[in-house]
Each structure stands twice: as structure tokens, then as C-alpha cells.
Design an enzyme around this catalytic site. Sequence first.
Site, PDB file in Angstrom:
ATOM      1  N   LYS A 114      56.304  38.158  13.174  1.00  0.00           N
ATOM      2  CA  LYS A 114      55.669  39.307  12.613  1.00  0.00           C
ATOM      3  C   LYS A 114      56.433  39.287  11.119  1.00  0.00           C
ATOM      4  O   LYS A 114      56.985  38.381  10.668  1.00  0.00           O
ATOM      5  CB  LYS A 114      55.984  40.667  13.407  1.00  0.00           C
ATOM      6  CG  LYS A 114      55.759  42.108  12.752  1.00  0.00           C
ATOM      7  CD  LYS A 114      54.176  42.349  13.275  1.00  0.00           C
ATOM      8  CE  LYS A 114      53.047  43.221  12.819  1.00  0.00           C
ATOM      9  NZ  LYS A 114      52.069  43.550  13.773  1.00  0.00           N
ATOM     10  N   ASP A 154      48.761  44.570   8.013  1.00  0.00           N
ATOM     11  CA  ASP A 154      49.443  45.111   8.739  1.00  0.00           C
ATOM     12  C   ASP A 154      49.566  46.813   8.231  1.00  0.00           C
ATOM     13  O   ASP A 154      49.529  47.194   6.833  1.00  0.00           O
ATOM     14  CB  ASP A 154      51.388  46.017   9.529  1.00  0.00           C
ATOM     15  CG  ASP A 154      51.722  45.738  10.640  1.00  0.00           C
ATOM     16  OD1 ASP A 154      51.536  46.327  11.795  1.00  0.00           O
ATOM     17  OD2 ASP A 154      52.475  47.347  10.345  1.00  0.00           O
TER      18      ASP A 154
END
Length: 452
Positions: A114, A154
Amino acid sequence: MSNYPSEPEFEQAYKELASTLEDSTLFEKFPQYRTALEVASVPERVIQFRVVWEDDAGKLRVNRGYRVQFNSALGPYKGGLRFHPSVNLSILKFLGFEQIFKNALTGLNMGGGKGGADFDPKGKSDNEIRRFCQAFMRELSKHIGADTDVPAGDIGVSGREIGYMFGAYRHARNRWDGVLTGKGLAWGGSLIRPEATGYGLVYYVAHMLEHAGRGTFAGKRVALSGSGNVAQYAALKCIELGATVVSLSDSQGALIATTDAGFSARQIEGIAQLKVERKSLTAFDQNGSFKYVEGARPWTHVGKVDIALPSATQNEVSGDEAKALVEAGCFAVAEGSNMGCTQDAIDVFEAERRAKGQQAVWYAPGKAANCGGVAVSGLEMAQNSQRYSWTQEEVDRKLQEIMKSAFDDGLATAKEYVKATEGELPSLVAGSNIAGFIKVVRAMHDQGDWYA
């Protein structure tokens, strides 16, 4: 973790996984997996860098950029980039940790990672966003690649930002690689990718309903939070399947339907346009059929509800809100967001599941229920490797197969490792955690990452 700075979000994600492993028979059967958990909970690599860019007034601005490359045993690191002022290492480690096991549940060759930056796209011009994305990718490009690390979007990173970053990578590395997913269809993107997380969430819940003897989505009242990509497409799929969507929300408050009709597909599409224009739900024409509750989440305002799909951000359902959903008749909760429920909320749902048999509320964690987005990202990677695009029907069929496999895997694993009484619905949170964990740590063991 006592020698580390406090990282509350990561610690919560770790404890959720560890507690379900401890409460199962996994460590009794495989005590060496305690060592595996210790190793798997430390990222393989954490990259932090500065991002210097210029705003429209010619003023120098600086942000912090990150990439947490958590685990690559199953494939290249895979996980989104988040641009939001709240971004910090704790949040990205939590998201990356969850991503490892979520990606494992897809059955595709993807590791977990991430990244992002504490940059706020809201209120910025297109030129400012372009300059930031180019500055961000100048550094990130040194650490990613189609066979190394493949980021996606995201929160705060849509197709526009992906485009700017892909162009910056192409110029910096002089390569056209499938190094990002969520790309435009004309330059390597996949059909169904924008819809995948929302659609996959609904496909997953359909299997929950069928297994629990609750029928289909037809006639069900569905409460959704969020109003971004995940919530929009989940709402549209619910409506297509005959359900009534009774709520959406944003960071300012909740929009609640006040009639039995709920939201129409056209109204959802109108809300999607508001989001493109970066407007609040307060700009939605309520037309007397909705109320906007400022500063609230929808769960205590929706009245009777059958299905709840938290699809905004982490920790958006508290213990008290979980109790309110149970009292409102809710029998299925599945996370479209990552770690959408607090541990208190999960404890409420799991206690109800154990106490009420087939009639209980049944909770599904995000690592299983929302894995459709990263699954189609994995399919996009496969198409890029082939330099070929599949049809919408092909991608949707593969997505449905992956969501069924994720459900079946969690169900079977819960039955194998979690003790249950007669008639009790299996724990999907425990089953999904254990299933993903086993896949990852066995691959790590085969590759010599841990030994005992």
C-alpha cells in the site's frame, strides 16, 4: 511491538487477525505458524520520501510520500495509492497488511502492499494535481515495476491521477509497462475495473444470503455508507437485483431515503457526477424523498434494514451502531471498505452469530467481501502481460468466479478450524483470515522466509 511508535490502525488490523488465529485450532495443529505470524507482520520494505511540487501561485509545496511493500511471497506487491491528509505510516501498514491476505483470497499471484501521500486533491486545480502526481512518481518509479510492485488507485486517486502517474512513469523509465492498474481502456485498462469492488461485494453477499437461506437481493432493504466508486457500483448492482437502497453518505453526513422507493439508478448516476465535480451530497436534489443528516453515519437513521454495506473508510461502524443494526433487523453485514467495522462492532456481530443460529446477523470482513477490486486489477495485469483485452462478459464472469471462490474458501476454512455449535453459521471473519494466512505463510515457508 512495544519498541515501535504507536500505530493504532496497524495494531488494530494485526490484533484482529491474530485474535482469530488464536481463537481457532490453527496453532494447535500447526504451532510453528506462530513464528510465521511474527515474520509476516513485519513489512519486507518501507519506503518514505519527500514530494516537492509547485502550486498555481508558483509557491513550493512539500508532502510526504510512502510505499509499504509488505509481502511478495505470492507475487508482485499489489495495493492502492491513497492521497488524503490523514495518510500516515500506521494507516498504510494496516492497509498493506490487510492487502496481503485479501490478495491471497483471490487465488491470483499477487503480494500485498500500500502507498500514498498526505496530499489533499480537494480544492486543487487539474494542473496542481498533475504536477503533484509527476513529482510523486519521479521518486516512486524507482521502486515499482510490472514484476515488482503494481499500485492502483484508492481514496483520492481516480483515473485522472492514475493517468498522470502512468505518463510520468513512462517518461522516467522509458518503458510502457502494466505498472499501474485502473488505467484508461485505450492504454491498458480493463473493462469492469471501475465497477469491480462494488459488484464483487454484492456477488459475495449473494452467496451469504443463499447459504443462510435468506433468498436473494430482491425485496431487501440495503443501507450503504460512502458515495464514491465502491458505494456507487454496489448500489447500482443492488438496484439491478431488485433491492431498495436506503442510504449513502460522505464525510459531511448521511443521505437517507424517506420513502419506500429508495434511490433510483438515475439518482445514483447523478451522485456519481457530483463526485466527479468534487461536490458534497448536500448538493444532491433531495426532491422531498430524502433527508441529509449532517455529521452522521447512516446506521442509526435508516430504520428497518436487511443488509448493511459499509463502503466509505475504516472504523465506520461502532459497537453501538452494530447493536442498532441488529435491533433494526439486519441479517447481513459485509465491508466494502477496508476494516470498516471497529473491533467492538465485529464482537457484537460475532456474538449474535454464535447465539442465534441460522437467524443471526452474519458478518463478512473486507479482505474477503471487497476483494473484487484487486481481483480485477490482477486480471488487468494478466491482460497487460498478454497485450490483449478481454470482453466485459469475460471479466465479469471471472470476477463472479473469484468472489464465489473467496466465499467458499472462507466458509470451508471456518468449518475446519473454528469450533461451532449445531446450526451456527460459520465465522466468515475467522475463516477468511485463516484461509488467507495459510496461503501466504506456506508460500513464505517454501521460499525460506521463515523456518521452525
